[in-house]
Design an enzyme around this catalytic site. Structure first.
Site, short mmCIF file in Angstrom:
data_model
loop_
_atom_site.label_atom_id
_atom_site.label_comp_id
_atom_site.label_asym_id
_atom_site.label_seq_id
_atom_site.Cartn_x
_atom_site.Cartn_y
_atom_site.Cartn_z
N LYS A 190 10.99 17.63 19.41
CA LYS A 190 10.88 17.37 17.98
C LYS A 190 12.17 16.79 17.41
CE LYS A 190 6.63 18.76 17.37
NZ LYS A 190 6.25 19.03 18.77
N ILE A 191 12.07 16.30 16.18
CA ILE A 191 13.21 15.65 15.53
C ILE A 191 14.34 16.64 15.30
CG2 ILE A 191 12.50 15.96 13.12
CD1 ILE A 191 13.11 12.87 12.83
#
Length: 383
Positions: A190-191
């Site tokens: 994920k970011i």
């Protein structure tokens, strides 16, 4: 062979290490501690939610969210069909049944018109769903206003799965903060990552307090171990929360890097026929967590799978767009409202390497392979 280019690898810096060293020095290693408290406060401030609860995964957060809005055995829950199975599995954990809603093409997220149709049909039949899960895909918010309005008309609570959408916006606000409860994921790709972890957010403080109790084995307020309901071991450790605090400080940098990746690809493929990128909807910012495109095999000269396998041969990871849930063997028996849009996106869709730590040389490697396939098309039968 050249070093592997991953789809979305973790991007660590020095801030994370500093916070983790502090956790070790203080001996706060358990699933509670000052970094957990601070991470919850800082995350809530970041997304604009009054309350946040750090948990062991986004899936754990969604499981608790559904339980807290009343989902139980025999209930129906409407959910986007174009998503990862983690958006749907918690429905089954609770003995409820998913009902899949197709996408619209502007954002690739749940189609508000189809949701309205399904709710109206169920209202006439006297079988409204217990909840609606709106998923925000690949870094882009769904069109929330009409989705929320439809659910409001029928009194159905909305749970937002913003696992892929941290850093994006919908009309100036963070997706995940509009419904009754929202969830985020900090999985390794994920970011923002904590290795594994998630967050539950809500404007309802009592709901978050109940979630905290359930996430800590539902221990009652007593000097001895007493339990009046079933609980779970879902809390995030202080060490992982320390990583999250460091990651949160550079979230905007990570978003800008991923958007720059997308801009690079868009420019590099501008002259190639048959390639269309996931649109950026007019209602907000797309983080481009993953740069995602569709390939028209007739125009491009090769299909999505030919491109993916060509990239894999060069040690570059790329993935098809999510296979719709209504096509998954485990969910094939459940109801759906249409599905042709999500099926087409799956058939033609490809996710390219999108990590915020990609170098220009790595991006050029990806582009070179895709352009080589376009120059020398190899047609396949099927997909």
């Amino acid at each position: 062979m050249s070093s592997r280019i991953y789809l979305s690898s973790p991007h660590m810096g020095t801030l994370e290490r500093r916070y983790v060293e502090d956790a070790f020095a203080s001996n706060w290693i358990a699933p509670l501690g000052p970094h957990v408290d601070a991470f919850q406060e800082e995350f809530a401030r970041c997304v604009g939610s009054p309350h946040a609860l750090a948990l062991s995964s986004g899936t754990a957060a969604l499981h608790l969210a559904l339980q807290l809005v009343g989902v139980g055995p025999g209930d129906d829950v409407l959910v986007s069909t174009l998503t990862f199975s983690a958006s749907v599995n918690p429905i089954r954990y609770l003995g409820a049944s998913p009902v899949f809603i197709d996408s619209e093409r502007t954002s690739w997220n749940m189609d508000p018109a189809l949701l309205e149709e399904e709710l109206a049909t169920r209202a006439r039949a006297g079988r409204l769903p217990r909840a609606v899960i709106v998923v925000h895909l690949y870094g882009q918010s769904a069109d929330l206003d009409p989705l929320l309005a439809a659910c409001d008309r029928y009194g159905v609570p909305v749970v937002e799965d913003a696992a892929e959408a941290l850093g994006s916006s919908y009309k100036g606000r963070a997706p995940g903060t509009f419904g009754r409860v929202g969830i985020y994921s900090f999985n390794g790709n994920k970011i923002l990552t904590t290795s594994g972890g998630g967050m539950l957010v809500s404007s309802d403080g009592e709901l978050i307090q109940h979630a905290l109790k359930l996430a800590t084995q539902a221990r009652d307020a007593a000097p001895h171990y007493q339990h009046s309901e079933i609980g779970y071991n879902y809390r995030l450790s202080n060490v992982l929360a320390a990583i999250g605090r460091g990651q949160l400080l550079v979230l905007e940098d990570r978003v800008l890097a991923r958007r720059a990746n997308h801009a690079f690809y868009a420019k590099a493929f501008a002259d190639l026929p048959g390639i269309a990128f996931m649109p950026e909807a007019p209602w907000g910012r797309h983080t481009r967590w993953l740069t995602t495109l569709t390939i028209d095999p007739e125009a491009f000269g090769a299909d999505r799978e030919t491109v993916r396998t060509a990239l894999e041969k060069e040690n570059i990871e790329a993935r098809p767009v999510w296979k719709p849930m209504h096509l998954q063997p485990v969910f094939a028996s459940f109801d759906r409202r249409r599905g042709s849009v999500s099926e087409e996106l799956f058939e033609r869709g490809l996710c390219l390497p999108s990590g915020s730590n990609l170098t220009s040389q790595e991006l050029e490697r990806v582009v070179e392979v895709v352009r080589a396939v376009a120059r020398n098309p190899v047609r396949r039968t099927g997909s």
